[in-house]
Design an enzyme around this catalytic site. Structure first.
Site, short mmCIF file in Angstrom:
data_model
loop_
_atom_site.label_atom_id
_atom_site.label_comp_id
_atom_site.label_asym_id
_atom_site.label_seq_id
_atom_site.Cartn_x
_atom_site.Cartn_y
_atom_site.Cartn_z
N GLN A 1 9.81 16.33 10.30
CA GLN A 1 8.84 15.27 10.55
C GLN A 1 7.47 15.83 10.91
OE1 GLN A 1 9.55 11.84 9.93
NE2 GLN A 1 11.15 13.07 8.95
N ASP B 1 14.74 8.79 5.14
CA ASP B 1 13.48 8.78 4.41
C ASP B 1 13.68 8.49 2.93
OD1 ASP B 1 11.85 9.27 6.57
OD2 ASP B 1 11.78 11.44 6.27
N HIS C 1 4.78 16.14 8.13
CA HIS C 1 4.03 14.99 7.63
C HIS C 1 2.55 15.06 7.96
CE1 HIS C 1 6.71 12.03 5.83
NE2 HIS C 1 7.63 12.30 6.73
N HIS D 1 0.68 -39.60 21.19
CA HIS D 1 1.92 -39.02 20.68
C HIS D 1 3.06 -40.03 20.77
CE1 HIS D 1 -0.22 -35.25 20.74
NE2 HIS D 1 0.87 -34.55 20.42
N TYR E 1 0.84 -1.20 0.00
CA TYR E 1 0.00 0.00 0.00
C TYR E 1 0.88 1.25 0.00
CZ TYR E 1 -3.74 3.25 0.99
OH TYR E 1 -4.63 4.28 0.90
N GLU F 1 9.92 6.11 16.62
CA GLU F 1 10.08 5.61 15.24
C GLU F 1 11.45 6.02 14.69
OE1 GLU F 1 7.79 6.08 10.92
OE2 GLU F 1 7.53 7.58 12.50
N HIS F 2 11.77 7.31 14.80
CA HIS F 2 13.08 7.83 14.38
C HIS F 2 13.74 8.47 15.59
CE1 HIS F 2 10.24 8.45 10.92
NE2 HIS F 2 11.19 7.83 10.26
#
Length: 431
Positions: free
Chosen positions: A248, A351, A251, A410, A102, A317-318
């Site tokens: 950032q 990025d 975004h 078993h 996606y 995340e970063h």
């Protein structure tokens, strides 16, 4: 998220029941355009590549080259372990059969996300790969009803020829259930086969659809708004720090931008730099909202060690390290999606052109999850090979363990191979 799940549920069910017709209806409803063809024709992909700006093409090609270098080194090799003479276990690494990738198309256009999703899938050896991105109502001419031309050009550069003009939750449902499109291209029907795995970032509706369909399909992660944390001391340049926080924040109004520092003068200087830079940046309204949100803060700590504790707890995340001896400090980070070391490794590099992957865990998930990689598209399969002496040697242990768990059948599955008697342990047996 619960509210989003309830809104997404009927969309997913509609796609399951009505297939291609539902996808067209939903695109018209949510994207403001009704695709004539759900699958982008090869000539449209080529047209997008032909009209791509040469400088942008060169940048994408370099991004692809660097990503391939890094991800090629992530490929796994099969490993065989000899447990005993005549008994081995091999771990085979097998790519998933088919993946759906996606690529967002809302606030901004992300050809870089095409690179970050496609490259590791290709290097993992995935043989069936499809990309989807929302159709853009602003498109005209040959691109009418299709995704952004730059997204299409990136697909063409990577050799991806199965691309769909579908976005949002309905795109995830499309990958989960597939569809048969009788309208097709006016000549032959178009069939989208279901996929095994869906990866790629998206908005809350995409994330909700992933959560709803997880199990029917595999997913990479439930990605939230992007995050940057900067751990800095008084050696950091406040202009660098401010620019990186803004990078950032642009975004998304929900993006998180966090500075962790033991230097009050640096914190003050960063605030001054932000006050000057934010009004000058293109998306100043979006950035202002993000920086003013509860998710964005300047955190003062006693020292760098305390700052490390904050950063490891936050699991960004970063994470940028802008301190003295940055490499040593970075080595003490345990929780982060990606770590950027020193004054000349901003998140923006990752990025686009560091070679690393920018599809990373958010919302604290970096404490237990990794970013997208070749491994994301592989499955480890254990292959067990034992000959008769090797099984005979361990049979009594298997029977003992089976009986301890009240699962006698078993054990009988082993003793049946030896006339329903438990083989006597040999001298070489492990006791």
């Amino acid at each position: 998220m619960e509210a989003a799940l309830e809104q997404v549920r009927p969309i997913v069910e509609d796609v399951r029941l009505r297939g291609a017709t539902a996808l067209r209806d939903l695109s018209e409803r949510f994207d403001g355009v009704r695709p004539t063809r759900l699958r982008v024709p090869a000539e449209v992909l080529q047209a997008a590549l032909d009209q791509l700006d040469p400088a942008l093409r060169a940048a994408l090609e370099e991004s692809i080259r660097r990503a391939r270098l890094v991800h090629a080194d992530q490929r796994r090799t099969d490993t065989t372990t000899q447990v005993v003479v005549g008994g081995t276990v091999t771990e085979r690494w097998v790519p998933v059969d088919r993946v759906g990738l996606y690529v967002p198309g809302g606030i901004a256009v992300y050809p870089s996300s095409v690179v970050m999703n496609v490259v590791p899938a290709q290097l993992a050896g995935v043989t069936s790969l499809a990309v989807t991105s929302p159709p853009q109502k602003e498109n005209v001419g040959v691109f009418t009803g299709y995704p952004n031309p730059t997204i299409l050009a990136a697909c063409a550069l990577l050799g991806v020829d199965e691309v769909y003009a579908v976005g949002g939750a309905q795109a995830v449902a499309m990958f989960a259930y597939g569809f048969d499109d009788e309208e097709g291209d006016g000549q032959t029907p178009v069939v989208c086969e279901p996929v095994s795995l869906v990866t790629g970032p998206g908005n809350i509706w995409v994330v909700a659809a992933k959560r709803l369909l997880k199990g029917l399909i595999g997913i990479d992660a439930e990605a939230g708004p992007t995050e940057i944390a900067v751990l800095a001391d008084d050696s950091a340049d406040p202009e660098h720090v401010a620019a990186d926080l803004i990078s950032q924040a642009e975004h998304d109004p929900l993006a998180a931008a966090v500075l962790v520092t033991d230097s009050e003068p640096l914190a003050d200087a960063v605030e001054v730099a932000l006050a000057r830079r934010v009004p000058q940046t293109k998306h100043s309204e979006r950035v202002t909202t993000a920086l003013a949100g509860a998710q964005s803060r300047i955190v003062l700590v006693d020292d760098v060690t305390a700052g490390l504790a904050v950063c490891n707890a936050y699991a960004a995340e970063h994470l940028e390290i802008q301190t003295r001896d940055a490499a040593s400090v970075a080595s003490r980070i345990r929780n982060a999606g990606a770590v950027f070391v020193g004054a000349f490794a901003p998140v923006s590099l990752g990025d686009y052109a560091a070679g690393s992957n920018h599809v990373l865990p958010t919302a604290g998930c970096a404490c237990h999850s990794s970013g997208l990689s070749v491994q994301s598209f592989l499955r480890g399969i254990h292959v067990v090979t034992y000959d008769e002496p090797a099984l005979r040697d361990v049979a009594h242990h298997v029977v003992t363990l089976a009986e301890s768990e009240d699962l006698p059948a078993h054990g009988e599955a082993v003793t049946a191979r030896f006339g329903d008697a438990v083989p006597r342990a040999t001298d070489s047996a492990v006791s």
